[in-house]
Motif scaffolding. Structure first.
Motif, PDB file in Angstrom:
ATOM      1  N   LEU A 123       1.814 -15.215   4.260  1.00  0.00           N
ATOM      2  CA  LEU A 123       2.311 -15.102   2.891  1.00  0.00           C
ATOM      3  C   LEU A 123       3.448 -16.081   2.606  1.00  0.00           C
ATOM      4  CD1 LEU A 123       2.364 -11.207   2.623  1.00  0.00           C
ATOM      5  CD2 LEU A 123       0.688 -12.751   1.603  1.00  0.00           C
ATOM      6  N   ALA A 124       4.256 -16.368   3.629  1.00  0.00           N
ATOM      7  CA  ALA A 124       5.437 -17.216   3.431  1.00  0.00           C
ATOM      8  C   ALA A 124       5.065 -18.683   3.220  1.00  0.00           C
ATOM      9  CB  ALA A 124       6.380 -17.089   4.617  1.00  0.00           C
ATOM     10  N   ILE A 125       4.048 -19.165   3.923  1.00  0.00           N
ATOM     11  CA  ILE A 125       3.694 -20.586   3.830  1.00  0.00           C
ATOM     12  C   ILE A 125       3.303 -20.988   2.406  1.00  0.00           C
ATOM     13  CG2 ILE A 125       2.015 -22.322   4.575  1.00  0.00           C
ATOM     14  CD1 ILE A 125       2.100 -21.002   7.352  1.00  0.00           C
ATOM     15  N   PRO A 126       2.362 -20.275   1.737  1.00  0.00           N
ATOM     16  CA  PRO A 126       2.058 -20.672   0.351  1.00  0.00           C
ATOM     17  C   PRO A 126       3.203 -20.411  -0.614  1.00  0.00           C
ATOM     18  CG  PRO A 126       0.860 -18.683   0.947  1.00  0.00           C
ATOM     19  CD  PRO A 126       1.467 -19.206   2.200  1.00  0.00           C
ATOM     20  N   ALA A 127       4.026 -19.395  -0.330  1.00  0.00           N
ATOM     21  CA  ALA A 127       5.147 -19.095  -1.228  1.00  0.00           C
ATOM     22  C   ALA A 127       6.195 -20.200  -1.184  1.00  0.00           C
ATOM     23  CB  ALA A 127       5.772 -17.755  -0.851  1.00  0.00           C
ATOM     24  N   ILE A 128       6.592 -20.606   0.018  1.00  0.00           N
ATOM     25  CA  ILE A 128       7.638 -21.623   0.154  1.00  0.00           C
ATOM     26  C   ILE A 128       7.104 -23.015  -0.144  1.00  0.00           C
ATOM     27  CG2 ILE A 128       9.255 -22.689   1.769  1.00  0.00           C
ATOM     28  CD1 ILE A 128       9.418 -19.987   3.214  1.00  0.00           C
ATOM     29  N   ALA A 129       5.958 -23.350   0.459  1.00  0.00           N
ATOM     30  CA  ALA A 129       5.387 -24.682   0.224  1.00  0.00           C
ATOM     31  C   ALA A 129       5.009 -24.857  -1.243  1.00  0.00           C
ATOM     32  CB  ALA A 129       4.172 -24.882   1.123  1.00  0.00           C
ATOM     33  N   GLY A 130       4.427 -23.819  -1.836  1.00  0.00           N
ATOM     34  CA  GLY A 130       4.050 -23.906  -3.239  1.00  0.00           C
ATOM     35  C   GLY A 130       5.241 -24.079  -4.159  1.00  0.00           C
ATOM     36  N   ARG A 131       6.354 -23.418  -3.819  1.00  0.00           N
ATOM     37  CA  ARG A 131       7.567 -23.558  -4.641  1.00  0.00           C
ATOM     38  C   ARG A 131       8.090 -24.988  -4.614  1.00  0.00           C
ATOM     39  NH1 ARG A 131      10.375 -24.254  -8.074  1.00  0.00           N
ATOM     40  NH2 ARG A 131      12.401 -23.359  -8.603  1.00  0.00           N
ATOM     41  N   TRP A 132       8.084 -25.601  -3.438  1.00  0.00           N
ATOM     42  CA  TRP A 132       8.605 -26.964  -3.329  1.00  0.00           C
ATOM     43  C   TRP A 132       7.639 -27.988  -3.942  1.00  0.00           C
ATOM     44  CZ3 TRP A 132      13.407 -28.283  -2.400  1.00  0.00           C
ATOM     45  CH2 TRP A 132      14.246 -27.358  -1.740  1.00  0.00           C
ATOM     46  N   ILE A 133       6.347 -27.784  -3.747  1.00  0.00           N
ATOM     47  CA  ILE A 133       5.383 -28.706  -4.354  1.00  0.00           C
ATOM     48  C   ILE A 133       5.447 -28.605  -5.872  1.00  0.00           C
ATOM     49  CG2 ILE A 133       2.924 -29.255  -4.585  1.00  0.00           C
ATOM     50  CD1 ILE A 133       2.558 -28.271  -1.707  1.00  0.00           C
ATOM     51  N   ASN A 134       5.563 -27.380  -6.375  1.00  0.00           N
ATOM     52  CA  ASN A 134       5.674 -27.198  -7.821  1.00  0.00           C
ATOM     53  C   ASN A 134       6.942 -27.827  -8.377  1.00  0.00           C
ATOM     54  OD1 ASN A 134       6.965 -25.142 -10.079  1.00  0.00           O
ATOM     55  ND2 ASN A 134       4.776 -25.511 -10.406  1.00  0.00           N
TER      56      ASN A 134
END
Length: 242
Positions: A83-94
């Motif tokens: 759950l953490a990988i898409p949450a953190i990576a997605g926040r930075w990519i966005n």
């Protein structure tokens, strides 16, 4: 020799998963410190130049600290990282390329991650045999993470119905529930203060606000009852030993 190998293998498998990976498991004290940093700097850095970057870094620190704080078993660590990988990576990519990752992606992952962490923190508090610093910090962290969870939920609702989920009854200022406005509304609702400057309008927003208010009341009642019972039980045990 075979017996020694079996004992060594058993000891290795008994180690927490983070130890086997060469990492140190965070305590709930460190999680509470990360939450404190986010909550203290959030209202001050959002408006400054590069403030979004600082908020993203603090938010990522909280999520990583939460993962390391609850990862006492291999299955828990796996789910938390999933759950953490898409949450953190997605926040930075966005943040850098909003055209590649929509906010809904990392918001849903972040919402599920925070809910999972809160559930594990509450399980730790409710199963604790006595009141310790870890138990107290876990209970406070769980309360703060509840507010953070609803902050993300309000942001997600605002993304699905832009401008139609919340009404702002103040003159000037931002008219979006994103960022500090969502954070402020969440904790005002969780503590059942309700100043009325931000009002939920849509059905889902009203349902979330009502659910958060009930959760805030029940959490405090159940938590105090649990901590008092733990303290009384430990005091009675010490009295019997004397």
């Amino acid at each position: 020799m075979e017996v020694n190998d079996e004992i060594a293998q058993a000891k290795k498998s008994a180690k927490p998963p983070l130890r086997r990976l060469g990492l140190r498991r965070f305590s709930t004290v460190e999680l509470l410190i990360a939450l404190g940093l986010l909550f203290f700097f959030f209202p001050f850095v959002e408006e400054v130049k590069g403030g979004d970057l600082i908020v993203s870094a603090l938010f990522s620190l909280v999520l990583l600290s939460a993962v390391l704080a609850v990862a006492n078993r291999k299955r828990v660590l796996f789910i938390a990282l999933l759950l953490a990988i898409p949450a953190i990576a997605g926040r930075w990519i966005n943040h850098f390329r909003p055209d590649l990752v929509p906010p809904a992606l990392f918001l849903v992952a972040g919402l599920l991650l925070v809910a999972f962490v809160v559930a594990n923190l509450l399980r730790f508090v409710l199963r604790a045999p006595s009141v310790t610093v870890e138990v107290l910090c876990a209970s406070i962290s769980a309360y703060l993470m509840l507010g953070l969870m609803w902050t993300i939920a309000y942001w997600l609702v605002d993304q699905t119905t832009p401008g139609g989920a919340f009404s702002f009854n103040t003159n000037g200022g931002a008219r979006s529930i994103n960022g500090f406005n969502g954070f402020y509304f969440s904790f005002i609702t969780l503590s059942t203060v309700g100043y009325g400057d931000i009002t939920p309008v849509s059905r889902i927003a009203r349902w979330l606000a009502a659910l958060e208010a009930m959760t805030g009341l029940l959490y405090v009642a159940v938590l105090i009852a649990r901590l008092v019972s733990l303290y009384s039980a430990s005091g009675s045990a010490e009295h019997r030993e004397e």
